[in-house]
Design an enzyme around this catalytic site. Structure first.
Site, mmCIF file in Angstrom:
data_model
loop_
_atom_site.group_PDB
_atom_site.id
_atom_site.type_symbol
_atom_site.label_atom_id
_atom_site.label_comp_id
_atom_site.label_asym_id
_atom_site.label_seq_id
_atom_site.Cartn_x
_atom_site.Cartn_y
_atom_site.Cartn_z
ATOM 1 N N CYS A 245 -48.022 -125.355 -20.820
ATOM 2 C CA CYS A 245 -46.845 -126.084 -21.303
ATOM 3 C C CYS A 245 -47.334 -127.170 -22.260
ATOM 4 O O CYS A 245 -48.535 -127.401 -22.399
ATOM 5 C CB CYS A 245 -46.082 -126.695 -20.135
ATOM 6 N N HIS B 36 -50.475 -135.599 -14.872
ATOM 7 C CA HIS B 36 -49.629 -135.942 -13.726
ATOM 8 C C HIS B 36 -49.234 -137.415 -13.701
ATOM 9 O O HIS B 36 -48.268 -137.790 -13.037
ATOM 10 C CB HIS B 36 -50.365 -135.621 -12.419
ATOM 11 N N CYS C 125 -48.079 -136.580 -19.166
ATOM 12 C CA CYS C 125 -47.068 -135.715 -19.788
ATOM 13 C C CYS C 125 -45.831 -136.533 -20.115
ATOM 14 O O CYS C 125 -45.415 -137.404 -19.344
ATOM 15 C CB CYS C 125 -46.725 -134.579 -18.815
ATOM 16 N N GLU D 186 -48.379 -136.161 -9.119
ATOM 17 C CA GLU D 186 -47.256 -136.636 -9.945
ATOM 18 C C GLU D 186 -46.310 -137.489 -9.122
ATOM 19 O O GLU D 186 -45.870 -138.558 -9.575
ATOM 20 C CB GLU D 186 -46.497 -135.435 -10.531
ATOM 21 N N THR E 231 -41.347 -132.555 -11.751
ATOM 22 C CA THR E 231 -41.148 -131.763 -12.974
ATOM 23 C C THR E 231 -41.336 -130.268 -12.754
ATOM 24 O O THR E 231 -40.759 -129.453 -13.478
ATOM 25 C CB THR E 231 -42.118 -132.215 -14.077
ATOM 26 N N SER F 216 -48.568 -126.212 -8.352
ATOM 27 C CA SER F 216 -47.234 -126.195 -7.742
ATOM 28 C C SER F 216 -46.291 -125.267 -8.499
ATOM 29 O O SER F 216 -45.563 -124.471 -7.895
ATOM 30 C CB SER F 216 -46.667 -127.615 -7.705
ATOM 31 N N ASN F 217 -46.276 -125.369 -9.826
ATOM 32 C CA ASN F 217 -45.320 -124.558 -10.601
ATOM 33 C C ASN F 217 -45.664 -123.074 -10.528
ATOM 34 O O ASN F 217 -44.781 -122.222 -10.520
ATOM 35 C CB ASN F 217 -45.251 -125.049 -12.046
#
Length: 581
Positions: A12, A76, A98, A128, A164, A223-224
């Site tokens: 990303c 993070h 980010c 994060e 996020t 995590s994502n």
């Protein structure tokens, strides 16, 4: 077997920004660099950082190890308290938080100062969330159903935000439950799930529906990526892939359509490697044979060198001159030996194109011999044709060799004047190579036919534009494909100054501008262009289409298809030359 790669798979914007800037800091910083925790949840990238001396600071270490060091704040983010602690030791803090995380931090800080209770929906152990919570005085984290019982029963005004990388359905579920708990309370709800996270989650639903099985590529701590796997596995059989070697324990032989999605911390080269490994593993014997043949034609630059020869034929046709095959051979040999030389001096291919690197090492004697023979033959043919063409060959070779030498990492030529000179040209490789080929091909034609420019200057300039355009577009597309790994390896290309997406658009628009320029010139009768030359509008527009097409994820991650497409405009140019109007 069809391999379907998600267009949003991979880094990303936040991760890309953090990774590229960390490698950039390592390249230009003489002092030791530490990252406050793991930069991203991807073991391959972390190993690369470790190999170049970038260290990771863990919480169980004495913070005094950071004294007078450069410390990087990862994507993070961190809490204000953490920043103060790091600043008391570090010589320099590089903040790579980010922008979406920074937005949450700002929201939490603002509303906390206004007296709001803060409820963060996410994993309390995730860095994060730990950082975000540091911006609030009255904060609660909701991750499991039982966490709702820990929320106070008062009617204090409340702000709700999300991690996020949270799954959208999880956020919606907890928001509804919190709203039921605080029916008479002022509640501000901010869906702070990153747009890239939502795009991936929406796309993996489509991928799972249209494929028989889904592979989700990413780090085990991501995590994502874990959320993507959970979404996919609820619909179709799914496998989690952290390393390419994980494929050895996965049997995909019973599946025809393979969907691939990757987390936001997964580099492009890993996605490509996994996809290609699957294709190779389950390919038929005849496919493997053709694949090896194509590897030789592609990695050995045979396919493109033949295309360069055919381009020479087309340029002679544009200029209405009888084809001098020796000039075509000189052009083809130049590109062959120069490209092979670049392949052995370009240290970034160990990251960007590891298969090509292994292929070169396996066939090192053959390709080095081919490089030497092609160089000697080029100079021989140039000498036999004309001494002026020999001089052009030497000049073009100096441009190419100078670039290749300057591209070496920590080159032994570093102290020389010419090395420092060519080092400045590295970002403009696409332009340098294009100019070198123009000098050799169009310069040779000018030497052979000295009155050609005076007879029809527009045709000569048009032929020069064609050569430059086709060479430039091909090289620019290669730089776009490998931009991520080039930056990580410390290489500087056009994508350093122009965003990859914008550069792709530029390569697509330039041919259209040339075509329009020609049309307008003909209409207002300013350019002399025979009717039979209008056939060259086809390859020009075709090159524009290719520029837009090859940026698709499915194409750019396929070494065979990508190479065929970027070289194909030269063959289309030759076919146009064969047409008689």
């Amino acid at each position: 077997m069809n391999v379907d790669i998600g267009k949003f798979a991979g880094f990303c914007d936040g991760v890309k920004y953090a990774v590229e800037n960390t490698f950039s800091q390592a390249a230009k910083n003489d002092s030791e660099i530490y990252i406050d925790g793991h930069l991203i949840h991807n073991p391959q990238t972390l190993n690369m950082l470790e190999n170049i001396g970038v260290k990771t600071y863990e919480d169980d270490e004495d913070m005094s190890v950071l004294d007078n060091k450069t410390v990087i704040v990862r994507a993070h983010g961190i809490s204000p308290k953490r920043r103060d602690a790091l600043s008391s030791h570090a010589k320099k803090i590089v903040n790579l938080t980010c922008k979406y995380v920074a937005k949450i931090q700002g929201l939490v800080k603002k509303h906390s100062s206004l007296g709001y209770r803060i409820i963060v929906i996410g994993n309390p152990m995730h860095p994060e969330i730990i950082g975000v919570c540091g911006y609030a005085d009255d904060v609660y984290v909701v991750y499991k159903d039982e966490d709702l019982n820990e929320l106070p029963d008062d009617s204090k005004k409340t702000l709700i935000v999300a991690q996020t990388t949270l799954q959208k359905s999880v956020f919606d579920k907890f928001v509804n439950q919190i709203k039921d708990k605080y029916k008479d309370t002022e509640i501000i709800i901010k869906n702070t799930i990153c747009i890239a996270t939502e795009q991936r989650q929406n796309e993996i639903l489509d991928i799972a529906k249209r494929n028989d099985v889904v592979l989700v590529i990413g780090g085990s701590e991501s995590s994502n990526t874990r959320n993507l796997y959970n979404i996919a596995s609820a619909i179709k059989p799914a496998f989690y892939v952290e390393y390419k070697e994980d494929l050895e324990n996965i049997d995909l032989s019973n599946y025809k359509n393979i969907g691939i999605m990757a987390g936001a911390s997964t580099p492009d080269w890993l996605i490509e490697d996994v996809a290609q490994t699957i294709k190779d593993k389950y390919a038929s014997n005849i496919t493997r044979i053709f694949s090896k043949i194509f590897d030789f034609l592609n990695y050995g630059y045979i396919f493109f060198s033949v295309g360069a020869f055919l381009m020479s034929y087309a340029i002679y046709d544009i200029l209405s001159q009888p084809f001098q095959y020796k000039i075509g051979i000189i052009t083809a040999l130049y590109y062959l030996y120069m490209s092979l030389g670049n392949g052995y001096s370009n240290y970034t291919i160990r990251i960007s194109d590891y298969r090509r690197y292994l292929f070169y090492q396996t066939n090192k004697i053959f390709f080095i011999s081919l490089m030497v023979v092609s160089a000697l033959l080029m100079f021989y043919f140039a000498y036999k044709v004309d001494i002026g063409i020999l001089m052009l060959s030497i000049l073009s070779s100096l441009l190419g060799v100078g670039y290749n030498i300057s591209f070496e990492n920590k080159s032994r030529f570093e102290s020389s004047f010419f090395f420092r000179l060519f080092k400045k040209l590295i970002p403009f490789k696409a332009i340098v190579i294009s100019v070198a080929v123009v000098v050799l091909l169009n310069g040779s034609i000018f030497i052979m036919h000295r009155d050609i420019f005076s007879r029809n200057p527009f045709l000569y300039l048009f032929s020069t534009s064609i050569v430059f355009l086709f060479m430039f577009i091909r090289q620019a597309l290669i730089e776009i494909k490998f931009s991520q790994s080039d930056k990580i390896a410390g290489a500087v290309t056009l994508t350093t100054y122009i965003d990859s997406h914008k550069l792709a658009i530029i390569t697509g628009i330039i041919p259209i501008i040339l075509a329009l320029f020609m049309v307008v010139g003909i209409i207002i009768d300013k350019f002399y262009l025979e009717i039979d030359k209008l056939k060259y509008f086809v390859p020009i527009i075709y090159s524009s289409i290719i520029s837009f097409v090859v940026m698709k994820k499915k194409i750019i991650t396929s070494r065979h298809l990508f190479s065929i497409l970027i070289d194909s405009p030269l063959y289309v140019l030759f076919l146009a030359a064969l047409i008689n109007i």
